[in-house]
Design a protein around this motif. Structure first.
Motif, PDB file in Angstrom:
ATOM      1  N   MET A 129       7.649  -5.265   7.696  1.00 40.62           N
ATOM      2  CA  MET A 129       6.142  -5.593   7.325  1.00 40.62           C
ATOM      3  C   MET A 129       5.455  -4.555   6.819  1.00 40.62           C
ATOM      4  SD  MET A 129       4.608  -8.625   9.698  1.00 40.62           S
ATOM      5  CE  MET A 129       5.409  -9.671   8.666  1.00 40.62           C
ATOM      6  N   CYS A 130       4.387  -4.664   6.207  1.00 41.76           N
ATOM      7  CA  CYS A 130       3.516  -3.627   5.724  1.00 41.76           C
ATOM      8  C   CYS A 130       4.077  -2.457   5.037  1.00 41.76           C
ATOM      9  CB  CYS A 130       2.440  -3.378   6.755  1.00 41.76           C
ATOM     10  SG  CYS A 130       1.245  -4.258   7.259  1.00 41.76           S
ATOM     11  N   CYS A 131       3.726  -1.170   5.006  1.00 42.70           N
ATOM     12  CA  CYS A 131       4.250  -0.322   4.232  1.00 42.70           C
ATOM     13  C   CYS A 131       5.595   0.260   4.696  1.00 42.70           C
ATOM     14  CB  CYS A 131       3.351   0.756   4.056  1.00 42.70           C
ATOM     15  SG  CYS A 131       2.321   0.289   2.593  1.00 42.70           S
ATOM     16  N   SER A 132       5.873   0.241   6.055  1.00 44.23           N
ATOM     17  CA  SER A 132       7.319   0.712   6.500  1.00 44.23           C
ATOM     18  C   SER A 132       8.257  -0.242   5.555  1.00 44.23           C
ATOM     19  CB  SER A 132       7.054   0.543   7.908  1.00 44.23           C
ATOM     20  OG  SER A 132       6.623   1.474   8.431  1.00 44.23           O
ATOM     21  N   GLN A 168      -0.564   2.763  11.768  1.00 44.33           N
ATOM     22  CA  GLN A 168      -1.338   1.965  10.822  1.00 44.33           C
ATOM     23  C   GLN A 168      -1.228   0.674  10.566  1.00 44.33           C
ATOM     24  OE1 GLN A 168      -1.104   4.537   7.239  1.00 44.33           O
ATOM     25  NE2 GLN A 168      -1.171   6.381   8.542  1.00 44.33           N
ATOM     26  N   CYS A 169      -2.385  -0.033  10.420  1.00 48.35           N
ATOM     27  CA  CYS A 169      -2.328  -1.345   9.921  1.00 48.35           C
ATOM     28  C   CYS A 169      -1.827  -2.569  11.060  1.00 48.35           C
ATOM     29  CB  CYS A 169      -1.963  -1.709   8.565  1.00 48.35           C
ATOM     30  SG  CYS A 169      -2.692  -0.575   7.338  1.00 48.35           S
ATOM     31  N   GLU A 170      -1.751  -1.952  12.416  1.00 52.63           N
ATOM     32  CA  GLU A 170      -1.148  -3.111  13.521  1.00 52.63           C
ATOM     33  C   GLU A 170      -2.307  -3.443  14.150  1.00 52.63           C
ATOM     34  OE1 GLU A 170       0.689   0.301  15.008  1.00 52.63           O
ATOM     35  OE2 GLU A 170       2.362   0.470  13.349  1.00 52.63           O
ATOM     36  N   CYS A 195      -4.558  -3.819   0.215  1.00 57.26           N
ATOM     37  CA  CYS A 195      -4.230  -4.496   1.255  1.00 57.26           C
ATOM     38  C   CYS A 195      -4.604  -5.925   1.130  1.00 57.26           C
ATOM     39  CB  CYS A 195      -5.387  -4.266   2.465  1.00 57.26           C
ATOM     40  SG  CYS A 195      -5.878  -2.538   2.572  1.00 57.26           S
ATOM     41  N   ASN A 196      -4.534  -6.955   2.438  1.00 55.97           N
ATOM     42  CA  ASN A 196      -4.989  -8.146   2.571  1.00 55.97           C
ATOM     43  C   ASN A 196      -6.315  -8.186   3.220  1.00 55.97           C
ATOM     44  OD1 ASN A 196      -1.676  -9.470   3.063  1.00 55.97           O
ATOM     45  ND2 ASN A 196      -2.721  -9.541   1.178  1.00 55.97           N
ATOM     46  N   ASN A 197      -7.124  -8.787   3.274  1.00 54.39           N
ATOM     47  CA  ASN A 197      -8.470  -8.995   3.967  1.00 54.39           C
ATOM     48  C   ASN A 197      -8.793 -10.466   4.473  1.00 54.39           C
ATOM     49  OD1 ASN A 197     -11.174  -9.150   4.525  1.00 54.39           O
ATOM     50  ND2 ASN A 197     -11.380  -7.055   3.606  1.00 54.39           N
ATOM     51  N   GLY A 241       1.967  -0.892  -1.749  1.00 53.79           N
ATOM     52  CA  GLY A 241       1.316  -1.891  -0.495  1.00 53.79           C
ATOM     53  C   GLY A 241       1.446  -3.264  -0.411  1.00 53.79           C
ATOM     54  N   CYS A 242       0.637  -3.656   0.023  1.00 54.75           N
ATOM     55  CA  CYS A 242       0.439  -5.360   0.406  1.00 54.75           C
ATOM     56  C   CYS A 242       0.245  -5.847  -0.714  1.00 54.75           C
ATOM     57  CB  CYS A 242      -0.626  -5.697   1.405  1.00 54.75           C
ATOM     58  SG  CYS A 242      -0.028  -5.103   3.133  1.00 54.75           S
ATOM     59  N   SER A 243      -0.211  -5.408  -1.998  1.00 51.27           N
ATOM     60  CA  SER A 243      -0.435  -6.187  -3.132  1.00 51.27           C
ATOM     61  C   SER A 243       0.961  -6.224  -3.859  1.00 51.27           C
ATOM     62  CB  SER A 243      -1.130  -5.001  -4.168  1.00 51.27           C
ATOM     63  OG  SER A 243      -1.211  -5.760  -5.458  1.00 51.27           O
ATOM     64  N   SER A 255       5.182   2.246  -1.214  1.00 47.05           N
ATOM     65  CA  SER A 255       4.192   2.175  -0.281  1.00 47.05           C
ATOM     66  C   SER A 255       2.652   2.702  -0.681  1.00 47.05           C
ATOM     67  CB  SER A 255       4.626   2.913   1.128  1.00 47.05           C
ATOM     68  OG  SER A 255       4.522   4.321   0.714  1.00 47.05           O
ATOM     69  N   CYS A 256       1.730   2.650   0.474  1.00 46.75           N
ATOM     70  CA  CYS A 256       0.511   3.145   0.092  1.00 46.75           C
ATOM     71  C   CYS A 256       0.560   4.881  -0.021  1.00 46.75           C
ATOM     72  CB  CYS A 256      -0.406   2.797   1.196  1.00 46.75           C
ATOM     73  SG  CYS A 256      -0.813   1.168   1.071  1.00 46.75           S
ATOM     74  N   VAL A 257       1.206   5.461   0.447  1.00 46.19           N
ATOM     75  CA  VAL A 257       1.401   6.976   0.349  1.00 46.19           C
ATOM     76  C   VAL A 257       2.048   7.176  -1.295  1.00 46.19           C
ATOM     77  CG1 VAL A 257       1.341   8.010   2.346  1.00 46.19           C
ATOM     78  CG2 VAL A 257       3.562   7.397   1.265  1.00 46.19           C
ATOM     79  N   TRP A 278      -8.805  -5.248  -0.587  1.00 48.69           N
ATOM     80  CA  TRP A 278      -8.681  -3.916   0.398  1.00 48.69           C
ATOM     81  C   TRP A 278      -9.337  -4.203   1.769  1.00 48.69           C
ATOM     82  CZ3 TRP A 278     -12.712  -0.920   2.534  1.00 48.69           C
ATOM     83  CH2 TRP A 278     -13.816  -1.378   2.169  1.00 48.69           C
ATOM     84  N   MET A 279      -8.946  -3.583   2.580  1.00 49.76           N
ATOM     85  CA  MET A 279      -9.657  -3.606   3.941  1.00 49.76           C
ATOM     86  C   MET A 279      -9.861  -2.342   4.750  1.00 49.76           C
ATOM     87  SD  MET A 279      -7.609  -3.814   6.729  1.00 49.76           S
ATOM     88  CE  MET A 279      -5.980  -3.179   6.909  1.00 49.76           C
ATOM     89  N   SER A 280      -8.901  -1.330   4.366  1.00 50.29           N
ATOM     90  CA  SER A 280      -8.729  -0.063   5.444  1.00 50.29           C
ATOM     91  C   SER A 280      -9.563   1.125   4.891  1.00 50.29           C
ATOM     92  CB  SER A 280      -7.267   0.159   5.538  1.00 50.29           C
ATOM     93  OG  SER A 280      -6.614   1.054   4.470  1.00 50.29           O
ATOM     94  N   GLU A 281      -9.672   2.071   5.643  1.00 49.39           N
ATOM     95  CA  GLU A 281     -10.555   3.098   5.300  1.00 49.39           C
ATOM     96  C   GLU A 281      -9.462   4.011   4.288  1.00 49.39           C
ATOM     97  OE1 GLU A 281     -10.916   4.304   9.482  1.00 49.39           O
ATOM     98  OE2 GLU A 281     -12.928   4.347   9.163  1.00 49.39           O
ATOM     99  N   LYS A 282      -8.300   3.716   4.517  1.00 51.44           N
ATOM    100  CA  LYS A 282      -7.253   4.486   3.427  1.00 51.44           C
ATOM    101  C   LYS A 282      -7.506   4.008   2.176  1.00 51.44           C
ATOM    102  CE  LYS A 282      -3.651   3.025   5.831  1.00 51.44           C
ATOM    103  NZ  LYS A 282      -2.505   2.501   6.417  1.00 51.44           N
ATOM    104  N   ALA A 283      -7.745   2.781   1.928  1.00 51.28           N
ATOM    105  CA  ALA A 283      -8.003   2.024   0.749  1.00 51.28           C
ATOM    106  C   ALA A 283      -9.243   3.039   0.288  1.00 51.28           C
ATOM    107  CB  ALA A 283      -8.346   0.693   0.728  1.00 51.28           C
TER     108      ALA A 283
END
Ligand code: XCC
Length: 668
Positions: free
Chosen positions: A310-313, A349-351, A462-464, A491-493, A533-535, A569-574
């Protein structure tokens, strides 16, 4: 509760929301309905960096005819809306960059332990990439001179490389090494402006200092440090993470996978890995294959063990091992609501904190594994330890297996899941475009110049819960494909794309314009390339640079017919990611909401003024079709500047047209 169809376009998500409703379990979708976002905070116009406030400086309403226009308020210290909004934006960049750079530090520390043979279960898997990164860092691959020169062992190379990379975190002066990977012209722009990052940590610290009460109070200057900080993420921490993870776990190559909640299996022990750092997940992937562990699961009545991400892991282990993905960010609670998840293992992150409550409603064990990320409530903490990672992984898996007989509520797993082809690292794309010897991005450039491919888009993020789940990603990407724009995703996209069948080669015929469909069919690739992933947005930077270096499309990333987007997007990382794309020369559009709208002056600077300096700029568009239109318009503008806009009108002559042409020629 709102109509389920309006919350998500994903049928699996709708099914689980229905189940949650029936069982009285609250999710983020319910909470979002109850709590509206604060309108002042949303536009960045609330200053709470000292105890004299919080000061709210929203834009004054437009004056009616005949009335005098009210001025926008300042904070009690006199801070203008520009300063306040810029500071809030800057702190988002700092937090986002910190998340990526701290992830990166963890990988670098593990890399050092592996190089010294002190980390249980890990190896240096990709020696080619190790040597390539070693060259970037000036680490010698041989010892001795001339004929007496001997190759150094991979461990020796890695040991020296680890020290050099780790030194970059605390480096105080000079430049981050990977800056030199950018196109020459881009490097010059950054150097001239004085925004080349010195180290991974210093730029974040300085940005936090400058946004403290009473320090930097000139918005251009605050944004300048945002740039230095964001670049330390994209061309620093994120790129280091990607490359070291490739060395340790393998550089992704195309692999088949499957995405959506339907990957869970009722008769198996289901373990979900959730978060961002693949260090422990890599070992869990090993542990679940061990015969004793499988036997242990069977002894408890399960047919086997199903590991899903789930998510980037998830993206990390999908890209490298084809391990299925249960869903993206907004699926995290929904997965537990199936009643079939025996353990959810989270790193960083993102949990959502609400996972603990949802898990309590079912039998799911929520296991935190990182000392930096504990969750209040009935959770279990099994700390990751790189010296005994495989043992930790086995312990985690056994916890899940022990929990299998405890399933209580009716299990209901949606049937939806979709096959995907993933694993498009920047190196793999180069190989696919021309083989290992002649591999080059020129084939792509040639198709762009010829007009079969109109341009390239990076759609990420992300999703938002404030925007219909997956809808903007899907609508935007389909529109881009229809217009012959090839899409790179992370990422989530990327998971949205997978869920809706866009990550298969067959998607080319179904969704693309004729030019892009032809190219994808010839090369045998999906029209949307999952890069990780996002990185791994750093892989998109590398792909863009490779296009520039291959020739024919200008001298800089800002010359490319390319655009970026994070529609949900939703996170500061974005925000950090967006800002390093903008200042690397990319037109970057965000959806949902934009955090600087509280100051028109600052927003105008980010949406227009900044383009003069960096060649890229920010934009905000809520409607995904409108977003596609603007991205395509930008791509066309770049095509025109390169003088390749006419090429698109090249017509393939059919027999009748040829005959007419010949007849006309004969008549002359
Ligand atoms: Fe998180 Fe990376 Fe956003 Fe998804 S895309 S919600 S950051 S998992 Ni990065």
């Amino acid at each position: 509760m709102a109509e389920l169809e309006k919350l998500s376009v994903d049928v699996a998500a709708q099914e689980m929301l229905k189940k949650a409703q029936a069982e009285g379990v609250e999710t983020i979708f319910d909470r979002a309905e109850k709590m509206k976002p604060c309108p002042i905070g949303e536009e960045g116009a609330c200053c709470r960096i000292c105890s004299q406030g919080p000061c709210r400086v929203p834009k004054p309403k437009k004056a009616k005819e005949g009335e005098e226009q009210k001025k926008q308020a300042t904070g009690v210290c006199g801070a203008t809306a520009e300063t306040i909004v810029a500071r809030n934006f800057a702190r988002m960049v700092a937090a986002g960059a910190a998340a990526h750079n701290d992830h990166s530090r963890g990988v670098a520390l593990l890399f050092k332990e592996v190089a010294h043979g002190r980390a249980q279960g890990y190896q240096l898997k990709d020696v080619t990439k190790l040597k390539q990164v070693a060259r970037d860092y000036g680490v010698a691959l041989t010892v001795g001179e001339g004929e007496a020169a001997k190759a150094r062992s991979k461990e020796e190379i890695a040991q020296e490389l680890a020290d050099k990379i780790l030194a970059e975190f605390g480096q105080q002066e000079g430049e981050l090494t990977f800056i030199k990977r950018a196109p020459k012209k881009r490097q010059e722009i950054w150097r001239d402006l004085g925004v080349v990052p010195r180290g991974c940590d210093i730029e974040i610290v300085e940005l936090m200092h400058r946004t403290h009460m009473g320090v930097d109070q000139e918005y251009h200057n605050i944004i300048k440090q945002c740039t230095r900080c964001a670049l330390s993420d994209g061309w620093g921490g994120s790129m280091i993470s990607t490359d070291l993870q490739d060395i340790l776990f393998g550089n992704p190559v195309p692999v088949a996978g499957e995405i959506n909640l339907g990957v869970l299996k009722e008769d198996h022990v289901n373990i979900i890995i959730h978060g961002h750092e693949p260090l422990l997940p890599e070992m869990i992937a090993v542990a679940v294959q061990e015969p004793e562990i499988i036997q242990y699961a069977q002894n408890k009545g399960a047919k086997g063990i199903q590991l899903a991400g789930m998510c980037c892991s998830a993206n990390e282990i999908l890209m490298r091992h084809g391990i299925p993905v249960a869903g993206n960010y907004l699926h995290q609670e929904l997965a537990i609501i199936t009643g079939a998840v025996d353990a959810m293992v989270v790193d960083v992150q993102c949990e959502m904190q609400a996972l603990a409550n949802v898990a309590k409603c079912y039998h799911t064990k929520l296991i935190t594994t990182d000392p930096r990320a504990r969750i209040e409530g009935e959770t279990m903490h099994i700390p990751f330890d790189d010296h005994h990672a495989l043992d930790v992984a086995r312990q985690v898996v056994r916890e899940a297996i022990d929990n299998f007989p405890n399933r209580r509520s009716p299990v209901m797993i949606p049937s939806a899941s979709h096959p995907t082809i993933v694993g498009f690292s920047y190196e793999t794309i180069r190989y696919l475009l021309g083989g290992s010897i002649r591999g080059s991005y020129y084939t792509l450039n040639d198709n762009v110049i010829g007009g079969r491919v109109r341009g390239v888009a990076g759609v990420v993020g992300c999703n938002n819960c404030r925007s219909m789940h997956d809808n903007a990603h899907l609508t935007l990407i389909k529109e881009l494909l229809k217009n012959d724009v090839i899409v790179l995703t992370t990422g989530c996209s990327a998971m949205t794309c997978g869920k809706f069948g866009l990550l298969t080669p067959e998607a080319a015929v179904q969704h693309c314009g004729p030019g892009l469909a032809e190219v994808c069919e010839t090369v045998g690739i999906p029209p949307v390339l999952h890069m990780g992933s996002c990185v791994d947005n750093s892989r998109i930077l590398m792909a863009a640079t490779a296009c520039v270096k291959a020739g024919g499309l200008g001298n800089d990333i800002s010359d490319l017919p390319a655009a970026g987007a994070a529609p949900e997007w939703m996170s500061e990382k974005a925000i950090s990611i967006g800002h390093y794309f903008v200042t690397s020369g990319v037109y970057t559009v965000f959806g949902v909401t934009f955090p600087t709208t509280g100051s028109d002056i600052l927003t105008d600077y980010l949406f227009q003024g900044i383009e003069e300096t960096y060649g890229g700029k920010w934009d905000f568009v809520e409607d995904p079709l409108e977003m596609a239109k603007k991205m395509i318009a930008h791509i066309d503008k770049k095509r025109a500047a390169l003088g390749i806009d006419k090429a698109r009108e090249r017509v393939l002559f059919d027999m009748e047209m040829r005959r007419q042409l010949e007849a006309a020629a004969g008549a002359e």
